[in-house]
Write an enzyme that holds these catalytic residues in place. Sequence first.
Site, PDB file in Angstrom:
ATOM      1  N   ASP A  44      -0.173  -7.510  -1.642  1.00 40.99           N
ATOM      2  CA  ASP A  44      -1.347  -8.336  -1.352  1.00 40.99           C
ATOM      3  C   ASP A  44      -1.685  -8.317   0.142  1.00 40.99           C
ATOM      4  OD1 ASP A  44      -3.430  -9.994  -1.950  1.00 40.99           O
ATOM      5  OD2 ASP A  44      -2.225 -11.807  -2.121  1.00 40.99           O
ATOM      6  N   HIS A  46      -7.697  -1.329   1.748  1.00 38.88           N
ATOM      7  CA  HIS A  46      -7.065  -0.704   0.579  1.00 38.88           C
ATOM      8  C   HIS A  46      -6.548   0.691   0.936  1.00 38.88           C
ATOM      9  CE1 HIS A  46      -8.147  -4.010  -1.878  1.00 38.88           C
ATOM     10  NE2 HIS A  46      -9.445  -3.740  -1.949  1.00 38.88           N
ATOM     11  N   LEU A  89      14.513   8.033  -7.239  1.00 36.53           N
ATOM     12  CA  LEU A  89      13.825   6.762  -7.525  1.00 36.53           C
ATOM     13  C   LEU A  89      12.674   6.961  -8.518  1.00 36.53           C
ATOM     14  CD1 LEU A  89      13.092   3.744  -5.790  1.00 36.53           C
ATOM     15  CD2 LEU A  89      11.067   5.166  -5.537  1.00 36.53           C
TER      16      LEU A  89
HETATM   17  C1  FPP Z   1      -5.267  -6.588  -2.802  1.00 38.27           C
HETATM   18  O1  FPP Z   1      -5.340  -7.064  -1.595  1.00 38.27           O
HETATM   19  C2  FPP Z   1      -4.370  -5.772  -3.339  1.00 38.27           C
HETATM   20  C3  FPP Z   1      -4.689  -5.108  -4.478  1.00 38.27           C
HETATM   21  C4  FPP Z   1      -5.985  -5.156  -5.195  1.00 38.27           C
HETATM   22  C5  FPP Z   1      -3.639  -4.341  -5.067  1.00 38.27           C
HETATM   23  C6  FPP Z   1      -3.032  -3.344  -4.119  1.00 38.27           C
HETATM   24  C7  FPP Z   1      -3.902  -2.218  -3.892  1.00 38.27           C
HETATM   25  C8  FPP Z   1      -3.626  -1.215  -3.060  1.00 38.27           C
HETATM   26  C9  FPP Z   1      -2.408  -1.069  -2.245  1.00 38.27           C
HETATM   27  C10 FPP Z   1      -4.656  -0.179  -2.899  1.00 38.27           C
HETATM   28  C11 FPP Z   1      -5.039   0.431  -4.161  1.00 38.27           C
HETATM   29  C12 FPP Z   1      -3.982   1.242  -4.758  1.00 38.27           C
HETATM   30  C13 FPP Z   1      -4.271   2.189  -5.630  1.00 38.27           C
HETATM   31  C14 FPP Z   1      -3.230   3.084  -6.123  1.00 38.27           C
HETATM   32  C15 FPP Z   1      -5.659   2.356  -6.075  1.00 38.27           C
HETATM   33  P1  FPP Z   1      -6.546  -8.073  -1.606  1.00 38.27           P
HETATM   34  O2  FPP Z   1      -7.811  -7.292  -1.694  1.00 38.27           O
HETATM   35  O3  FPP Z   1      -6.352  -9.091  -2.694  1.00 38.27           O
HETATM   36  O4  FPP Z   1      -6.338  -8.697  -0.194  1.00 38.27           O
HETATM   37  P2  FPP Z   1      -6.739 -10.149   0.258  1.00 38.27           P
HETATM   38  O5  FPP Z   1      -5.899 -11.094  -0.585  1.00 38.27           O
HETATM   39  O6  FPP Z   1      -6.340 -10.151   1.701  1.00 38.27           O
HETATM   40  O7  FPP Z   1      -8.211 -10.270   0.031  1.00 38.27           O
END
Ligand code: FPP
Length: 235
Positions: free
Chosen positions: A13, A30, A124
């Site tokens: 997150d 992202h 892994l």
């Molecule tokens: C969000 O941070 C996190 C996600 C939606 C999941 C993790 C995604 C990635 C690491 C990138 C995508 C990965 C792939 C493989 C497509 P957020 O947008 O909720 O952050 P915030 O809480 O700061 O708004």
Amino acid sequence: MTGVPAHVAIIMDGNGRWAREHGLPRTMGHRKGVERIHPVALACAQRGIQYLTLYAFSTENWRRPRAEVAALLRLLGTMIDDEAQTCLRDNIRLRLVGSVDRLSPALQQKVEAAVSLNAGNTGLTLCLAFDYGSRDELVRAARALVAEAVTPEDVTEEAISRNLFTAGMPDVDLLIRCGGELRLSNFLMWQSAYAELHFTDVLWPDFGEQELDAALAAFAARSRRFGGVDGGGGR
Ligand code: FPP
């Protein structure tokens, strides 16, 4: 002392906040987040962890703005191509938990090709949770059992586990959530029944070996009783 966890799961997150803090669009957060995936997987492998499951996209994430969903899908496409090669180089097995059904046929094919290219690796297992949600997973397991026409007595914990996306994998030992929120967000709820939880304010694009080692040290200091008593053995 608990030692090294066999299965670590991470809720990645904070990409959006990282981007905002750097004056960048969310999608850059992202992208930065995707760049952390392989280094963290390698660091886990080096520490003797056998399974790493990363929450990349939840069943609820489809509700995000259409442009953000499209950007995440594009990122999955480029990430999976890169990972297919780097996992091969680093002996990391790739696996997907969740559903590919809502992906385009081309993206489904990419994912399947990356997984099968790395199926024989012995290090892994890097498990990417995409279009994943625990409730959806449990509904699917229940439907599968109904389709097998099992008797009520045959609906056991083992039968349910066998019908989850994670079939054959050990339960989660350590669940890490970065980004400062204190919730599970529908991630591996069955598999984390006895997981140790670790929360950090560090945003996922800044997550590295230092934070991983802090989580592992906290885990090693925990006493796991699995509902029993100290020294009473685990599951
Ligand atoms: C969000 O941070 C996190 C996600 C939606 C999941 C993790 C995604 C990635 C690491 C990138 C995508 C990965 C792939 C493989 C497509 P957020 O947008 O909720 O952050 P915030 O809480 O700061 O708004």
